[in-house]
Write a protein that holds these residues in place. Structure first.
Motif, PDB file in Angstrom:
ATOM      1  N   ALA A  20      44.187  40.739  80.613  1.00 22.17           N
ATOM      2  CA  ALA A  20      42.835  40.580  80.070  1.00 22.17           C
ATOM      3  C   ALA A  20      42.585  41.516  78.888  1.00 22.17           C
ATOM      4  O   ALA A  20      41.914  41.134  77.922  1.00 22.17           O
ATOM      5  N   GLY A  21      43.131  42.712  78.952  1.00 20.72           N
ATOM      6  CA  GLY A  21      42.928  43.673  77.861  1.00 20.72           C
ATOM      7  C   GLY A  21      43.509  43.195  76.551  1.00 20.72           C
ATOM      8  O   GLY A  21      42.861  43.294  75.501  1.00 20.72           O
ATOM      9  N   THR A  22      44.717  42.679  76.593  1.00 19.39           N
ATOM     10  CA  THR A  22      45.320  42.192  75.342  1.00 19.39           C
ATOM     11  C   THR A  22      44.635  40.901  74.890  1.00 19.39           C
ATOM     12  O   THR A  22      44.565  40.633  73.697  1.00 19.39           O
ATOM     13  N   ALA A  23      44.103  40.108  75.823  1.00 17.98           N
ATOM     14  CA  ALA A  23      43.338  38.918  75.441  1.00 17.98           C
ATOM     15  C   ALA A  23      42.107  39.332  74.637  1.00 17.98           C
ATOM     16  O   ALA A  23      41.797  38.749  73.593  1.00 17.98           O
ATOM     17  N   LYS A  24      41.406  40.368  75.101  1.00 14.15           N
ATOM     18  CA  LYS A  24      40.229  40.868  74.386  1.00 14.15           C
ATOM     19  C   LYS A  24      40.619  41.441  73.024  1.00 14.15           C
ATOM     20  O   LYS A  24      39.928  41.226  72.023  1.00 14.15           O
ATOM     21  N   LEU A  25      41.723  42.160  72.978  1.00 12.73           N
ATOM     22  CA  LEU A  25      42.197  42.720  71.717  1.00 12.73           C
ATOM     23  C   LEU A  25      42.488  41.610  70.708  1.00 12.73           C
ATOM     24  O   LEU A  25      42.006  41.654  69.571  1.00 12.73           O
ATOM     25  N   GLU A  71      36.244  33.896  75.125  1.00 12.85           N
ATOM     26  CA  GLU A  71      35.735  32.529  74.977  1.00 12.85           C
ATOM     27  C   GLU A  71      36.768  31.610  74.318  1.00 12.85           C
ATOM     28  O   GLU A  71      36.546  30.410  74.214  1.00 12.85           O
ATOM     29  N   LEU A  72      37.882  32.157  73.893  1.00  9.84           N
ATOM     30  CA  LEU A  72      38.893  31.363  73.190  1.00  9.84           C
ATOM     31  C   LEU A  72      39.601  30.398  74.125  1.00  9.84           C
ATOM     32  O   LEU A  72      39.761  30.680  75.321  1.00  9.84           O
ATOM     33  N   PRO A  73      40.078  29.264  73.583  1.00 11.08           N
ATOM     34  CA  PRO A  73      40.918  28.390  74.399  1.00 11.08           C
ATOM     35  C   PRO A  73      42.236  29.095  74.714  1.00 11.08           C
ATOM     36  O   PRO A  73      42.739  29.881  73.905  1.00 11.08           O
ATOM     37  N   VAL A  74      42.776  28.807  75.900  1.00  8.50           N
ATOM     38  CA  VAL A  74      44.005  29.452  76.353  1.00  8.50           C
ATOM     39  C   VAL A  74      45.007  28.386  76.777  1.00  8.50           C
ATOM     40  O   VAL A  74      44.710  27.531  77.606  1.00  8.50           O
ATOM     41  N   ASN A  75      46.192  28.450  76.201  1.00  6.21           N
ATOM     42  CA  ASN A  75      47.314  27.598  76.596  1.00  6.21           C
ATOM     43  C   ASN A  75      48.149  28.397  77.596  1.00  6.21           C
ATOM     44  O   ASN A  75      48.416  29.577  77.375  1.00  6.21           O
TER      45      ASN A  75
END
Length: 90
Positions: A20-25, A71-75
């Motif tokens: 989750a941290g790198t997703a936010k980054l 909020e970004l789409p995730v593959n």
């Protein structure tokens, strides 16, 4: 949103957060979509990638955490779906 990225002209880059941290980054850096990483998750857990060393439950929990962090789409990189035969589950 994800389909629209594919339908527009040109290319877009999806970085691979492993938590989750790198997703936010990556989201804060302006990327438009994300893609999970089986290698990144396996390495973060100290395990070997591609050897079913990460359980399906762990992988899905990681995907949920990444998707909930932005909020970004995730593959999702789901290895081989944890089944060599699509009709059979491991």
């Amino acid at each position: 949103m994800f389909r629209a990225l594919h339908e527009r002209p040109g290319i877009f880059v999806m970085p691979n957060p492993w938590d989750a941290g790198t997703a936010k980054l990556f989201s804060s850096l302006g990327f438009e979509a994300l893609a999970t990483t089986s290698l990144g998750l396996a390495n973060a857990l100290g395990r070997v990638d591609g050897a079913l060393a990460v359980s399906r439950e762990e992988l899905i929990a990681n995907c949920r955490a990444i998707a909930a962090a932005t909020e970004l789409p995730v593959n999702a990189d789901l290895e081989n779906g944890y089944a060599d035969d699509p009709g059979k589950r491991r």
